[in-house]
Every structure is written in C-alpha cells, then in structure tokens.
Design a protein around this motif. Structure first.
Motif, PDB file in Angstrom:
ATOM      1  N   SER A 170       0.812  -1.221   0.000  1.00  0.00           N
ATOM      2  CA  SER A 170       0.000   0.000   0.000  1.00  0.00           C
ATOM      3  C   SER A 170       0.846   1.273   0.000  1.00  0.00           C
ATOM      4  O   SER A 170       0.306   2.372  -0.136  1.00  0.00           O
ATOM      5  N   LEU A 171       2.172   1.145   0.162  1.00  0.00           N
ATOM      6  CA  LEU A 171       3.022   2.326   0.227  1.00  0.00           C
ATOM      7  C   LEU A 171       3.108   3.012  -1.137  1.00  0.00           C
ATOM      8  O   LEU A 171       3.209   2.340  -2.168  1.00  0.00           O
ATOM      9  N   PRO A 172       3.086   4.334  -1.148  1.00  0.00           N
ATOM     10  CA  PRO A 172       3.187   5.055  -2.430  1.00  0.00           C
ATOM     11  C   PRO A 172       4.575   4.932  -3.040  1.00  0.00           C
ATOM     12  O   PRO A 172       5.573   4.779  -2.333  1.00  0.00           O
ATOM     13  N   ILE A 173       4.630   4.990  -4.355  1.00  0.00           N
ATOM     14  CA  ILE A 173       5.884   4.889  -5.096  1.00  0.00           C
ATOM     15  C   ILE A 173       6.119   6.197  -5.844  1.00  0.00           C
ATOM     16  O   ILE A 173       5.232   6.696  -6.539  1.00  0.00           O
ATOM     17  N   SER A 174       7.310   6.743  -5.670  1.00  0.00           N
ATOM     18  CA  SER A 174       7.707   7.928  -6.437  1.00  0.00           C
ATOM     19  C   SER A 174       9.204   7.858  -6.674  1.00  0.00           C
ATOM     20  O   SER A 174       9.931   7.098  -6.022  1.00  0.00           O
ATOM     21  N   LYS A 175       9.671   8.658  -7.597  1.00  0.00           N
ATOM     22  CA  LYS A 175      11.091   8.690  -7.943  1.00  0.00           C
ATOM     23  C   LYS A 175      11.954   9.063  -6.741  1.00  0.00           C
ATOM     24  O   LYS A 175      13.100   8.622  -6.623  1.00  0.00           O
ATOM     25  N   ASP A 176      11.407   9.867  -5.830  1.00  0.00           N
ATOM     26  CA  ASP A 176      12.175  10.347  -4.691  1.00  0.00           C
ATOM     27  C   ASP A 176      12.166   9.389  -3.505  1.00  0.00           C
ATOM     28  O   ASP A 176      12.887   9.613  -2.532  1.00  0.00           O
ATOM     29  N   SER A 177      11.341   8.349  -3.572  1.00  0.00           N
ATOM     30  CA  SER A 177      11.239   7.441  -2.428  1.00  0.00           C
ATOM     31  C   SER A 177      11.537   5.992  -2.765  1.00  0.00           C
ATOM     32  O   SER A 177      11.756   5.172  -1.864  1.00  0.00           O
ATOM     33  N   TYR A 178      11.578   5.672  -4.064  1.00  0.00           N
ATOM     34  CA  TYR A 178      11.628   4.266  -4.476  1.00  0.00           C
ATOM     35  C   TYR A 178      12.555   4.125  -5.681  1.00  0.00           C
ATOM     36  O   TYR A 178      12.513   4.922  -6.615  1.00  0.00           O
ATOM     37  N   GLY A 179      13.416   3.119  -5.623  1.00  0.00           N
ATOM     38  CA  GLY A 179      14.333   2.871  -6.732  1.00  0.00           C
ATOM     39  C   GLY A 179      15.207   1.679  -6.412  1.00  0.00           C
ATOM     40  O   GLY A 179      14.893   0.880  -5.530  1.00  0.00           O
ATOM     41  N   ILE A 180      16.335   1.561  -7.084  1.00  0.00           N
ATOM     42  CA  ILE A 180      17.241   0.446  -6.824  1.00  0.00           C
ATOM     43  C   ILE A 180      17.961   0.689  -5.499  1.00  0.00           C
ATOM     44  O   ILE A 180      18.538   1.749  -5.286  1.00  0.00           O
ATOM     45  N   ILE A 181      17.910  -0.303  -4.622  1.00  0.00           N
ATOM     46  CA  ILE A 181      18.617  -0.227  -3.351  1.00  0.00           C
ATOM     47  C   ILE A 181      19.636  -1.372  -3.280  1.00  0.00           C
ATOM     48  O   ILE A 181      19.520  -2.360  -3.989  1.00  0.00           O
ATOM     49  N   HIS A 182      20.607  -1.227  -2.410  1.00  0.00           N
ATOM     50  CA  HIS A 182      21.586  -2.295  -2.209  1.00  0.00           C
ATOM     51  C   HIS A 182      20.917  -3.508  -1.593  1.00  0.00           C
ATOM     52  O   HIS A 182      21.163  -4.649  -1.969  1.00  0.00           O
ATOM     53  N   ASN A 183      20.082  -3.261  -0.579  1.00  0.00           N
ATOM     54  CA  ASN A 183      19.242  -4.285   0.046  1.00  0.00           C
ATOM     55  C   ASN A 183      20.000  -5.187   1.021  1.00  0.00           C
ATOM     56  O   ASN A 183      19.420  -6.110   1.567  1.00  0.00           O
ATOM     57  N   GLY A 203      24.556  -8.495  -4.696  1.00  0.00           N
ATOM     58  CA  GLY A 203      23.756  -9.613  -5.191  1.00  0.00           C
ATOM     59  C   GLY A 203      22.293  -9.571  -4.826  1.00  0.00           C
ATOM     60  O   GLY A 203      21.469 -10.237  -5.466  1.00  0.00           O
ATOM     61  N   ASP A 204      21.930  -8.783  -3.799  1.00  0.00           N
ATOM     62  CA  ASP A 204      20.523  -8.686  -3.397  1.00  0.00           C
ATOM     63  C   ASP A 204      19.848  -7.407  -3.874  1.00  0.00           C
ATOM     64  O   ASP A 204      18.713  -7.116  -3.473  1.00  0.00           O
ATOM     65  N   CYS A 205      20.524  -6.630  -4.715  1.00  0.00           N
ATOM     66  CA  CYS A 205      19.948  -5.341  -5.123  1.00  0.00           C
ATOM     67  C   CYS A 205      18.597  -5.548  -5.800  1.00  0.00           C
ATOM     68  O   CYS A 205      18.381  -6.524  -6.509  1.00  0.00           O
ATOM     69  N   GLU A 206      17.693  -4.623  -5.547  1.00  0.00           N
ATOM     70  CA  GLU A 206      16.337  -4.732  -6.077  1.00  0.00           C
ATOM     71  C   GLU A 206      15.658  -3.369  -6.016  1.00  0.00           C
ATOM     72  O   GLU A 206      16.155  -2.433  -5.396  1.00  0.00           O
ATOM     73  N   TYR A 207      14.508  -3.265  -6.678  1.00  0.00           N
ATOM     74  CA  TYR A 207      13.682  -2.064  -6.559  1.00  0.00           C
ATOM     75  C   TYR A 207      12.906  -2.145  -5.249  1.00  0.00           C
ATOM     76  O   TYR A 207      12.165  -3.103  -5.004  1.00  0.00           O
ATOM     77  N   ASN A 208      13.103  -1.128  -4.413  1.00  0.00           N
ATOM     78  CA  ASN A 208      12.453  -1.098  -3.111  1.00  0.00           C
ATOM     79  C   ASN A 208      12.495   0.351  -2.622  1.00  0.00           C
ATOM     80  O   ASN A 208      13.012   1.231  -3.310  1.00  0.00           O
TER      81      ASN A 208
END
Length: 317
Positions: A170-183, A203-208
């Motif tokens: 349910s969390l909103p997604i925007s360019k300033d809050s969501y993108g590729i992270i190291h994870n 190796g765990d990087c993902e969109y989050n």
C-alpha cells in the motif's frame, strides 16, 4: 573450483573462502594479484539478473562511487559458466578491494557519516538509472521469500508476515522514495580505507523503498547488541542514525514521512531475516546456538515485540 582457477592460471594454494550465504565467494591470486570469484547456482538465478547487477555496479563506478567492480577475463565476458560435481554455475570475477570493516576501525562518527553519504549518493544515482536491455533488476515483490515462503513457519508467523507485506504493497511509489537499493548494506558489506567507503556484494539489489535500505543498515548495526540490552540498543541506534543521516543528506534528500517508517521497516527486516534463514539453511545441520537464536526470533515475532522502540525521529528533520 579447480577448473576455474586453472582457467585463470591462478595459484590454487592461495584459494580462500571469503563467505557468501552458501559459501559461494572465494579469493584467489593470479600473478600475485588477488581477485574475488563469486559463484551463482544456475538453478537459483538467471543470467539476466546477474547482468543487471553488474551493469548497476559499473554505473555506480562510472559516476564516482567506490565499489568492487567486475573485471574482464576469459573471452572479454563478465559472466562465465562452469559445471562441477553435477552442478552448473555462473561465476563472475571481481577486483579485490582494500580496506577494513568498521568493527576493526571502530564505530567512529565520521565513518558512520561516510557510510550514510555513500548510501545517499547511491539512492540519488538510482533516480535516473535505466537497466540495459540485456540486464534486469528484480522488484521487491519478486523476492523468493514473498513468492514462496518457507514451509517451516508457524501459522501465526505467516499471518504476521502477510500483514507486513500487505502494508508495504500500500506504500506510495515515487522517484524520490523508491528505486534500486543495495538491500544488504550492513557493516560486513562495506570496507573503509583511510575514511573512504567501498561498497561490495550487490547480489541482493532490487527495486524497493530507500527508507528500507536505510533501515537495513540500522538493523544489522544494532543486531550486534543483545536484545535484552534495550537501553544501550536505543542509545546506539539514535547516535548511529544521527550521524548516518547527516552523511546521507549530503547526497540525497528524503521526506520525513519516510523516516517515520523506519521502525516498521526494522520489524519487517526482522521477520524477513527469520524467514530467509529458514528458507536457505538446513536447520537440522545448524548448531544449537543458531537454533536458539531462531527460536528467540520466532517468539518475538509471534508476541509482536518491536525490534526497536523509541527512535528519536525528530533529530532527522
């Protein structure tokens, strides 16, 4: 393993296991220069995801970040294939970077600030990054813990896990809050060299969500402190986050509303870590200490006890 070392004309006697969740990362010397070899079971990944990871690492390097980069070797190809002992692997050779862990350097304020600054720069660079057509980076929802949770969990843990997942959806997604992270940017995936930060193991990087990446660093930093030392854990967490965010904000801005989600993300990371261990380790082959640790994790999750409570969020404004 020996096949790969021979292809590199490496020194087999220098081969050293560095780690990896499945003992998949090794160091080897080739002409007296050290390299890192990382293996990927073909049955557990695909080439496109590895290509996506390597493209992302090279992009960060090209934009001024200190990262452990893949190196060309056989046939000018980053990703190689090998079969050994009835298993098939992809493998990638990385440069061996120099530095020390923060445990060795001491948890100094300036190092934590530099750690935060490195993450802030990475998140800022993520805002304009587009994966190549031959590479891909998974989204958080595609993680195998979400698509196929371990069968060993209790109904109560599964119910709580599903509630966390539903909130994140349910969390909103925007360019300033969501993108590729190291994870997985904990203190064992970072070197410090004369104050400079070098990042590795993407190796765990993902969109989050960027806020989750921040929470992961905090989660593993305070994981070193026993759960029963609540006052010390909270004091350390507040000092850590104060310095981490000073550095982070030098490179990237993040809305205060996302910082308020950190305690939620800490609890999410706690249950995620529990499920990850259950899924990827054979519990019957683990020692009693780990079994006791997992039992403690399970009990806290079932009782709904927070991983950390009382973080001073106002200091981040």
């Amino acid at each position: 393993m020996k096949k790969v070392v021979n292809k590199l004309n490496g020194d087999y006697s220098s081969l050293k296991l560095l780690g990896g969740f499945n003992d998949s990362v090794y160091e080897v010397k080739v002409n007296d220069k050290s390299f890192v070899i990382k293996f990927f079971l073909m049955s557990q990944t695909n080439k496109s995801l590895i290509k996506g990871e390597l493209d992302w690492i090279n992009y960060l390097s090209e934009n001024g970040m200190n990262v452990a980069k893949p190196v060309f070797s056989i046939q000018d190809n980053f990703i190689k294939e090998i079969s050994e002992n009835a298993y098939s692997y992809y493998y990638v050779i990385f440069e061996k970077v120099e530095g020390r862990f923060i445990d060795e350097e001491g948890w100094k304020e300036n190092l934590i600030k530099n750690w935060g600054q490195a993450m802030g720069k990475m998140h800022n660079l993520a805002k304009n990054y587009k994966p190549s057509c031959n590479g891909s980076i998974k989204k958080w929802i595609d993680n195998d813990i979400l698509t196929d949770p371990p069968s060993l969990i209790t109904d109560l843990v599964l119910d709580k896990w599903n509630k966390y997942v539903e909130k994140i959806k349910s969390l909103p997604i925007s360019k300033d809050s969501y993108g590729i992270i190291h994870n997985d940017l904990h203190h064992k995936n970072i070197y410090f060299n004369n104050g400079e930060v070098i990042l590795f193991d993407f190796g765990d990087c993902e969109y989050n969500w960027f806020s989750y990446d921040i929470s992961i660093s905090l989660y593993h930093a305070i994981q070193r402190i026993p759960l029963n030392q609540e006052e010390y854990r909270l004091d350390f967490a507040n000092k850590f986050m104060k310095n981490f965010m000073i550095g982070y904000k030098l490179e990237n801005s993040i809305d205060y509303s996302w910082l308020k989600e950190i305690e939620f993300f800490l609890d999410y990371r706690h249950i995620y870590s529990y499920l990850y261990i259950l899924k990827h380790l054979n519990i019957n082959d683990t020692d009693n200490r780990l079994k006791e640790f997992l039992e403690e994790m399970k009990n806290r999750i079932e009782e709904g006890l927070p991983y950390l409570k009382g973080l001073n969020l106002e200091q981040f404004i």
